[in-house]
Design a protein around this motif. Sequence first.
Motif, mmCIF file in Angstrom:
data_model
loop_
_atom_site.group_PDB
_atom_site.id
_atom_site.type_symbol
_atom_site.label_atom_id
_atom_site.label_comp_id
_atom_site.label_asym_id
_atom_site.label_seq_id
_atom_site.Cartn_x
_atom_site.Cartn_y
_atom_site.Cartn_z
ATOM 1 N N LYS A 57 -31.346 -1.772 29.496
ATOM 2 C CA LYS A 57 -32.447 -0.839 29.983
ATOM 3 C C LYS A 57 -33.731 -1.462 30.330
ATOM 4 O O LYS A 57 -34.350 -1.353 31.489
ATOM 5 N N ALA A 58 -34.268 -2.290 29.392
ATOM 6 C CA ALA A 58 -35.532 -2.965 29.369
ATOM 7 C C ALA A 58 -35.346 -4.102 30.800
ATOM 8 O O ALA A 58 -36.343 -3.953 31.692
ATOM 9 N N ILE A 59 -34.235 -4.702 30.989
ATOM 10 C CA ILE A 59 -33.946 -5.702 31.863
ATOM 11 C C ILE A 59 -33.711 -5.263 33.412
ATOM 12 O O ILE A 59 -34.535 -5.457 34.272
ATOM 13 N N SER A 60 -33.194 -3.841 33.295
ATOM 14 C CA SER A 60 -33.165 -2.934 34.626
ATOM 15 C C SER A 60 -34.591 -2.550 34.931
ATOM 16 O O SER A 60 -34.775 -2.497 36.246
ATOM 17 N N SER A 61 -35.362 -2.030 34.120
ATOM 18 C CA SER A 61 -36.880 -1.907 34.389
ATOM 19 C C SER A 61 -37.450 -2.738 34.894
ATOM 20 O O SER A 61 -38.213 -2.856 36.036
ATOM 21 N N TYR A 62 -37.436 -3.925 34.335
ATOM 22 C CA TYR A 62 -38.281 -5.198 34.836
ATOM 23 C C TYR A 62 -37.614 -5.483 36.226
ATOM 24 O O TYR A 62 -38.486 -5.863 37.158
ATOM 25 N N GLN A 63 -36.334 -5.402 36.306
ATOM 26 C CA GLN A 63 -35.823 -5.844 37.639
ATOM 27 C C GLN A 63 -36.427 -4.899 38.778
ATOM 28 O O GLN A 63 -36.755 -5.126 39.974
ATOM 29 N N ARG A 64 -36.477 -3.540 38.534
ATOM 30 C CA ARG A 64 -36.896 -2.560 39.650
ATOM 31 C C ARG A 64 -38.568 -2.727 39.844
ATOM 32 O O ARG A 64 -39.109 -2.674 40.817
ATOM 33 N N SER A 65 -39.365 -3.129 38.716
ATOM 34 C CA SER A 65 -40.804 -3.490 39.009
ATOM 35 C C SER A 65 -40.747 -4.730 39.880
ATOM 36 O O SER A 65 -41.620 -4.643 40.842
ATOM 37 N N LEU A 66 -39.956 -5.772 39.745
ATOM 38 C CA LEU A 66 -39.958 -7.004 40.514
ATOM 39 C C LEU A 66 -39.536 -6.742 42.067
ATOM 40 O O LEU A 66 -39.784 -7.319 43.176
ATOM 41 N N GLU A 67 -38.552 -5.739 42.117
ATOM 42 C CA GLU A 67 -38.211 -5.261 43.654
ATOM 43 C C GLU A 67 -39.260 -4.480 44.178
ATOM 44 O O GLU A 67 -39.488 -4.768 45.620
ATOM 45 N N LEU A 68 -40.118 -3.841 43.471
ATOM 46 C CA LEU A 68 -41.235 -3.156 44.237
ATOM 47 C C LEU A 68 -42.472 -4.095 44.389
ATOM 48 O O LEU A 68 -43.079 -4.229 45.313
ATOM 49 N N PRO B 9 -42.506 -8.142 44.055
ATOM 50 C CA PRO B 9 -42.096 -9.462 43.587
ATOM 51 C C PRO B 9 -42.812 -10.545 43.268
ATOM 52 O O PRO B 9 -44.156 -10.511 43.506
ATOM 53 N N GLY B 10 -42.298 -11.459 42.322
ATOM 54 C CA GLY B 10 -43.489 -12.637 41.954
ATOM 55 C C GLY B 10 -44.385 -12.254 40.806
ATOM 56 O O GLY B 10 -45.163 -13.151 40.354
ATOM 57 N N VAL B 11 -44.445 -11.178 40.002
ATOM 58 C CA VAL B 11 -45.447 -11.027 38.952
ATOM 59 C C VAL B 11 -45.096 -11.821 37.774
ATOM 60 O O VAL B 11 -44.267 -11.641 37.282
ATOM 61 N N LYS B 12 -45.965 -12.805 37.484
ATOM 62 C CA LYS B 12 -45.438 -13.798 36.374
ATOM 63 C C LYS B 12 -45.185 -13.061 35.097
ATOM 64 O O LYS B 12 -43.950 -13.411 34.346
ATOM 65 N N ARG B 13 -46.118 -11.873 34.664
ATOM 66 C CA ARG B 13 -45.924 -11.508 33.373
ATOM 67 C C ARG B 13 -44.468 -10.616 33.349
ATOM 68 O O ARG B 13 -43.885 -10.867 32.274
ATOM 69 N N VAL B 14 -44.138 -10.121 34.272
ATOM 70 C CA VAL B 14 -43.077 -9.267 34.537
ATOM 71 C C VAL B 14 -41.823 -10.175 34.386
ATOM 72 O O VAL B 14 -40.797 -9.954 33.858
ATOM 73 N N ILE B 15 -41.834 -11.368 35.080
ATOM 74 C CA ILE B 15 -40.675 -12.134 35.001
ATOM 75 C C ILE B 15 -40.615 -12.853 33.703
ATOM 76 O O ILE B 15 -39.325 -12.806 32.999
ATOM 77 N N CYS C 143 -41.382 -11.424 30.588
ATOM 78 C CA CYS C 143 -40.650 -10.498 30.009
ATOM 79 C C CYS C 143 -39.209 -10.203 30.146
ATOM 80 O O CYS C 143 -38.474 -10.263 29.165
ATOM 81 N N LYS C 144 -38.817 -10.303 31.238
ATOM 82 C CA LYS C 144 -37.318 -10.140 31.784
ATOM 83 C C LYS C 144 -36.552 -11.326 31.241
ATOM 84 O O LYS C 144 -35.708 -11.027 30.576
ATOM 85 N N GLU C 145 -37.137 -12.482 31.166
ATOM 86 C CA GLU C 145 -36.406 -13.661 30.602
ATOM 87 C C GLU C 145 -36.089 -13.506 29.110
ATOM 88 O O GLU C 145 -35.114 -14.020 28.823
ATOM 89 N N ARG C 146 -37.289 -12.819 28.445
ATOM 90 C CA ARG C 146 -37.149 -12.823 26.946
ATOM 91 C C ARG C 146 -36.252 -12.026 26.787
ATOM 92 O O ARG C 146 -35.303 -12.037 25.791
ATOM 93 N N ALA C 147 -36.089 -10.781 27.428
ATOM 94 C CA ALA C 147 -35.252 -9.791 27.328
ATOM 95 C C ALA C 147 -33.919 -10.162 27.589
ATOM 96 O O ALA C 147 -32.690 -9.879 26.817
ATOM 97 N N GLU C 148 -33.438 -10.802 28.640
ATOM 98 C CA GLU C 148 -32.310 -11.484 28.544
ATOM 99 C C GLU C 148 -31.960 -12.473 27.728
ATOM 100 O O GLU C 148 -30.531 -12.412 27.230
ATOM 101 N N LYS C 149 -32.850 -13.230 26.935
ATOM 102 C CA LYS C 149 -32.286 -14.058 26.068
ATOM 103 C C LYS C 149 -31.971 -13.346 24.537
ATOM 104 O O LYS C 149 -31.036 -13.608 23.957
ATOM 105 N N LYS C 150 -32.581 -12.149 24.422
ATOM 106 C CA LYS C 150 -32.341 -11.255 23.303
ATOM 107 C C LYS C 150 -30.901 -10.653 23.390
ATOM 108 O O LYS C 150 -30.214 -10.178 22.539
ATOM 109 N N LEU C 151 -30.660 -10.309 24.819
ATOM 110 C CA LEU C 151 -29.265 -9.592 25.162
ATOM 111 C C LEU C 151 -28.204 -10.435 24.866
ATOM 112 O O LEU C 151 -27.069 -10.041 24.617
#
Length: 950
Positions: free
Chosen positions: A879-890, A892-898, A900-908
Amino acid sequence: MNFISVLASKARKDMRLRITLINGETIEGDVIDINDESVLVINNDVLSGISLKMVGAWQLGPKDKNKPAGPLTPYASPTHDEDEENSLLLHEGLHEGLHEDEVEVFLTGFSPYNVVLSDIEPNKHVPTLPDFFHKGEQDTDRKMWDSILSRFLNAEVINNQEVMESLSGEMIFLGNRYPGSGVFYYNAACFKLKCCNYPDAGQLFEKAFKLDKKSEYLYNAAFAYLHEENNPKALVSLGIYFCIENPLSDIKMWYKFCDIVKETGDYYVFKNVLHEVLIKFCSPDDESGDLLKLLLQSAVYVFKDVKVLYETISSLLRLIKNNDRDLSCDLADLYMDFFDELTDDPGLCKINNSFDRLALFLNCEDGECGSESGSESGSESGSGFGLEPFKATDGMRSDSANHENLEPPLEVHFSPAGIRVPGWMTKGSPEYANGEGFEFANKGFFEFANRGSQECSDKGVPECSIKDEDGISLSEQYSTGLKCGYIYRTIPPGRYGFLRDRDGIEYHFKYEDVFGNAGYIDSATEDNQFPVLFKSRISTLEDAATPYTAYIVFSPELLDNIIALARQFAREKDYPHAILELKTVLDYDPENSEAGSLKERWEKLYEEKYKTNFEKNRISFEPKNEAEWRNKADLMLKLGMCEEAIDAFNHAKSGMSSSLYGQAIAYLKTGRYAEAVECFNRALEKNPLYYHASYARGVAYQRQWMYESALEDFNEVIRLRPDHKDAWKQKAFVLDQLEQYEESIAAYDMSLALDPGDWTTLSRKSSVLTKQNRLSEAMECVEEALSHVPYHPDSLFAKGYIFQKEGKLDCALEWIEKSLEYNPFNVKALSKKAYILAKSGDYDAAVGAIEKALKFNMNNPKTWYYRGVILQYSGDYEKAISSYQRSLELKPGVKRVISCKERAEKKLVKPVPSLELIREANEEKAIHVNSKPELEKLVLQFNKIHSHSS
């Protein structure tokens, strides 16, 4: 007296006129307005204006409201049989023919036509400290009260409406500290009256009345609504007012009340008010003949043209004639029966729910009118009178704290039986509890301009200010109180100088406080003075040559830019907007001869050649040409009905830059940013100096996170109008988003120099300082704002943000909660609250807070980002990754969101160990696996441990 002067003296708005012109043409219709020179009549939606010089002959008679407009015919009178024995019984009264002269004789002395609205004065604000301020330790609040009133008096002297509007907001904030008292809202409303902000003032006066039930509050509400030309609301306020006060005590307002009843046909309110007045002010022990005569004259005046009541009015006049020497309260019951009979006719009295709702407050004790259950004894007719007061046991505590239940996001309205009116919400309703009512509340404010803004929410009441939260002004007159003066001496080595204003008062200034290049002023002397515009304050220097300092100095070139914009409007034949800009120039420089002569010439030209009948007479009818469609569009935009405004602008097809600007504003306020930018572009192509359009386009870019484009527009506004404090403020925000923090702080400082009392700007500056970890400076800004407005939501939030940066999570949560008390719909504060809760380990509460924030705004990328962070803390990586993805859709390109999303993907990603690793682990821990199920179980345990450790 010639026959024309007779017509001018006899014709009234309730009459029908037939005129034969000197050329033989005949014109007939209902009188709309008449003076010594001309008359306006309307017939079948056709409005005619006739010069009295053209009248050859005329006929005048009563207007029949129940008959379609047609030829003027003699007024037929019914006949009846006389019965002297029953002359006092209205049901069997003697119906003599009703003649116009009989009515006029009876109405002698009853003269509503002579009442001029400008002759009516409102009650003034309350200057004395409320009693409860003396009963405890409220030194801060007392100082704030005194400060507000002192600054208001100063602003009133110079008619600084922007300051008075701001002080109104401060008074409301103070009132939030004392929810049981209406005096704060009353004073705030009085301030808004001084700014001619009539819709806001009326709403605040009503709110004050609901708390304190003082008749003077309703008097002022009626005054505001009359000036707003909102007769339905004025009628309700006056109706309740005269349920408290004797009509003889304020005959002018009573005449206004009767006139509005006659105009609107709202006989329900009239009947109820007459009942209350008779019961309250007429008694056998009092000499009440004058009041009774006034009430009877009022009834005849209001009802005499209503055809279905013709015979009843005849009976009344006969009754009065037979009892002329006994016009006393002994007959009060009989007259009350008469008033009831007047309104017995089916369909004549339509229930006025607004009147009933407000009338409830006359019958309830403090804190009781918010009950949902209420009394069940209300009549089916819906009358608010005769109701039992609500009891505290009806579902509401009786303590004073529950005054807040009087006004949730919208006012709580109940039917006379205590049933909640459909479409309105109370704090007990599920929609309100889960926040779903916020969007609905904003949509409900179509009647007033600029509803639902953040600024409105901050103030705790539905607000209707000239500007919205971004500083976009529909009035388009923009000034910040600069003075006009002349530099007469400079000291180049010391880089300071002296200037003098028009009144001869002297000020010193520093070169660094001069906006732009200061080199040219070095040659200033008494014989070679340089004109400037400036802001001043008392000097803080010891042994200064002058007691005042000019802390910001502008070249008068900005006045030239405004005049140039006015000339461009005039070339488009858009004289109203041209004149508005010239008023700004004259605000700064009353002796500016160019602006003065242009304004006088354009006002005369506009009045003679371009002003439409619609604008002159405010006659409401379907638009038939471009000008009328444009007027309708402007009105819809002013009322906040943006979709209707867009439709009207499209019908107008006007090429005026101001119409393109208005259409763009309507698009902007409905979130259609691409269309808004397109319209702003067209307006600026036609009128490049149109700094209002540049500013609003910058806001549209900003809302789309196009910060570079927004910055270009705000800089262009500042080039043309360096005194545009809102452009400086928005520039500072954009620079903050671009992480150019020092430049952002400098822009905030400039905005604060132009408006030192803008506490929202001060708190936003503190947020930038906080991002730089300059926490002590940030706290100084916040404490300064809170010392003036202790309950300012933005400042309370900023203080919580500082504590969060310091790692003091409990203190941070405390101050953010305080901020949410005064603005529960602040998405930023809710998101930060959720983040702090998650940092504290309370994941359930954090998720609840962030979901609430999303309900208020599903398209805020930062809220989705915070949701991702919270879910990542709780271990819900999907759900965290899904939320980050929605933030980037609204966005795009925000470094800290990208990141955080990458770290969550590694945890998954769960590593699957090999059997060899399992065996090695078994040997190390002496674990023996004897079966396949045991091996599988061990693998699962290993994966779980590995996942948590990583």
